[in-house]
Design an enzyme around this catalytic site. Structure first.
Site, PDB file in Angstrom:
ATOM      1  N   TYR A 144      42.213  32.951  43.393  1.00 50.85           N
ATOM      2  CA  TYR A 144      42.854  34.189  43.820  1.00 50.85           C
ATOM      3  C   TYR A 144      41.797  35.101  44.423  1.00 50.85           C
ATOM      4  CZ  TYR A 144      45.223  38.729  43.529  1.00 50.85           C
ATOM      5  OH  TYR A 144      45.770  39.961  43.808  1.00 50.85           O
ATOM      6  N   ASP A 239      33.541  34.473  46.187  1.00 49.38           N
ATOM      7  CA  ASP A 239      34.260  35.629  45.677  1.00 49.38           C
ATOM      8  C   ASP A 239      33.831  35.818  44.225  1.00 49.38           C
ATOM      9  OD1 ASP A 239      35.966  37.451  44.610  1.00 49.38           O
ATOM     10  OD2 ASP A 239      37.811  36.552  45.401  1.00 49.38           O
ATOM     11  N   LYS A 267      35.332  44.987  40.572  1.00 45.93           N
ATOM     12  CA  LYS A 267      35.489  45.101  39.116  1.00 45.93           C
ATOM     13  C   LYS A 267      34.292  45.784  38.432  1.00 45.93           C
ATOM     14  CE  LYS A 267      39.346  42.096  38.968  1.00 45.93           C
ATOM     15  NZ  LYS A 267      39.771  40.810  39.436  1.00 45.93           N
TER      16      LYS A 267
END
Ligand code: PLP
Length: 427
Positions: A144, A239, A267
């Site tokens: 994702y 990622d 994050k």
């Protein structure tokens, strides 16, 4: 009048927010039931609108590596707040943030700040396309990368077919520029480069896929992807929005020694505020406007509050080097649940790396998306609800990773091991 409880709030939310939530997984659809509402978070705990306190293994989906409401992060925010909330000009904290990311992440020579992980991956993809002059990208099933059009794509029926949109609203023509392959099989990546010679701009992957549970790569796999990209003059994008600063200060690229060309971050680097970043080789990053032809921008990018919170989050990591202690906590929980499953005679896989782990009720190790989605999700749902009742909040989906923070105490961990073990015994 009493404050509204979770059920009251959810009823109101359903009237004015689609599905009652601002991000779909929060709605509990994968586990059933209604979501609880959090009114306060501190250390390892969430405090709910129903006056419950929960030991939190979601950690705001990764950012809260220092636990919630850490006093050092709060202080730096309070200080930044006195100087204003947004400038719209360059500011000193942006420079400090860029220098910090360049120092911490092995492959990053230059970096640009954005406001979310989604923005980071979408910008990295555009940059890779602009840099190579090619259109196609390879992604892996189960990885994702935020809700970017080109990346919200599943595999077609055959492994080497072009992608199908995962969401309504994505033009099939755009999906056709994305090649979706199973993770952990480099030979299929070589085949794709042979089939689409000179057309593939980039490979993007979560080096440890952590959005379909937690999948660990075979040792040589990441190195092979690096080699293929170098040979084919394609851009390798890691990622590390989830794994960056979580697995090691420099993420998976530090732990494995495999360096991508570009890295997406997010994050933890926001310390709980909305932040993302992408960075990498100067040669590629210089293709961005205003120096280069690839346009990318953001009104609030490099926001002083977000930079202040993010910098104190990163500085805490550098000062305290919590990684060994976090990994020991991860290993403690993994060992306890494995033992419980064994004594119950249940097949359970518990992939764990540092402070990340997940539970797959499955006979065999999970190597890719197909393995993950064939695990027994019904058993996870039962464990989830049992834990929630006993004050332990696991992610509300069998396909999310659990996170541990520095603030999870020995007492928290003991309780967690005991509750998880009895939930598994009760299956
Ligand atoms: C969370 C996540 C994203 C998206 O970040 P947002 O801030 O939610 O847009 C992208 N990639 C990975 C690996 C993630 O875990």
């Amino acid at each position: 009048m009493a404050a509204p409880n979770s059920s009251d709030l959810f009823k109101k939310a359903l009237r004015c927010i689609p599905g009652g939530v601002n991000s779909p997984v929060r709605a509990f659809r994968s586990v059933g039931g209604e979501p609880f509402f959090t009114v306060k978070a501190d250390g390892s705990r969430l405090y709910t609108a129903d006056n419950n306190s929960l030991i939190d293994y979601v950690c705001t989906w990764g950012p809260a590596i220092h636990g919630h409401n850490h006093p050092v992060i709060r202080e730096s925010l309070a200080l930044a707040l006195q100087r204003g909330t947004s400038f719209g000009t360059p500011g000193p904290l942006e420079v400090e943030m860029a220098e910090t990311l360049v120092e911490m992440v092995p492959s990053v020579e230059k970096v640009r700040m954005v406001n979310s992980g989604t923005e980071a991956t979408l910008s990295a993809i555009r940059l890779a396309r602009g840099f190579t002059g090619r259109n196609k990208i390879i992604k892996f099933a189960g990885c994702y990368h935020g809700h970017v059009d080109s990346l919200l794509i599943s595999a077609g029926s055959g492994a080497l077919t072009l992608g199908q949109p995962d969401s309504a609203g994505i033009p099939p023509a755009l999906a056709a520029e994305t090649i979706v392959l199973p993770f952990n099989d480099a030979s299929l990546v070589r085949e794709a480069f042979a089939k689409y010679a000179g057309e593939i701009a980039a490979i993007i992957l979560e080096p440890y896929p952590a959005n379909v549970g937690l999948i660990l790569p075979e040792v040589e796999y990441l190195r092979e992807l690096r080699e293929i990209c170098t040979q084919q003059k394609a851009v390798l994008i890691f990622d590390e929005v989830m794994t960056g600063f979580r697995i090691a200060p420099g993420g998976v690229q530090e732990e494995t020694g495999v360096t991508p060309d570009l890295t997406a971050m997010g994050k933890i680097i926001g310390g709980g505020l909305p932040v993302g970043a992408f960075g990498g080789k100067a040669e590629i990053m210089d293709y961005l406007a205003p120096d280069g032809p690839v346009y990318q921008a953001g009104t609030l990018s490099g926001n002083p509050l977000a930079m202040a919170a993010g910098l104190s989050s990163l500085n805490l990591l550098r000062e305290n080097d919590p990684y060994q202690a976090l990994a020991a906590k991860g290993a403690q929980i993994a060992a306890a649940v494995k033992e419980a499953a064994e004594s119950k005679g249940l097949p359970l896989q518990v992939p764990q790396r540092g402070s990340m782990f997940c539970l797959y009720f499955s006979e065999n190790p999970v190597r890719n998306y197909a393995d993950a989605t064939s695990s027994q999700t019904g058993l996870f749902k039962k464990v989830f609800h049992q834990c929630l009742q006993e004050g332990i909040y696991l992610p509300p989906s069998p396909f999310e990773t659990c996170f541990i923070s520095t603030e999870h105490s020995e007492e928290d961990l003991e309780k967690t091991c005991q509750v998880l073990s009895s939930a598994i015994h009760a299956l």
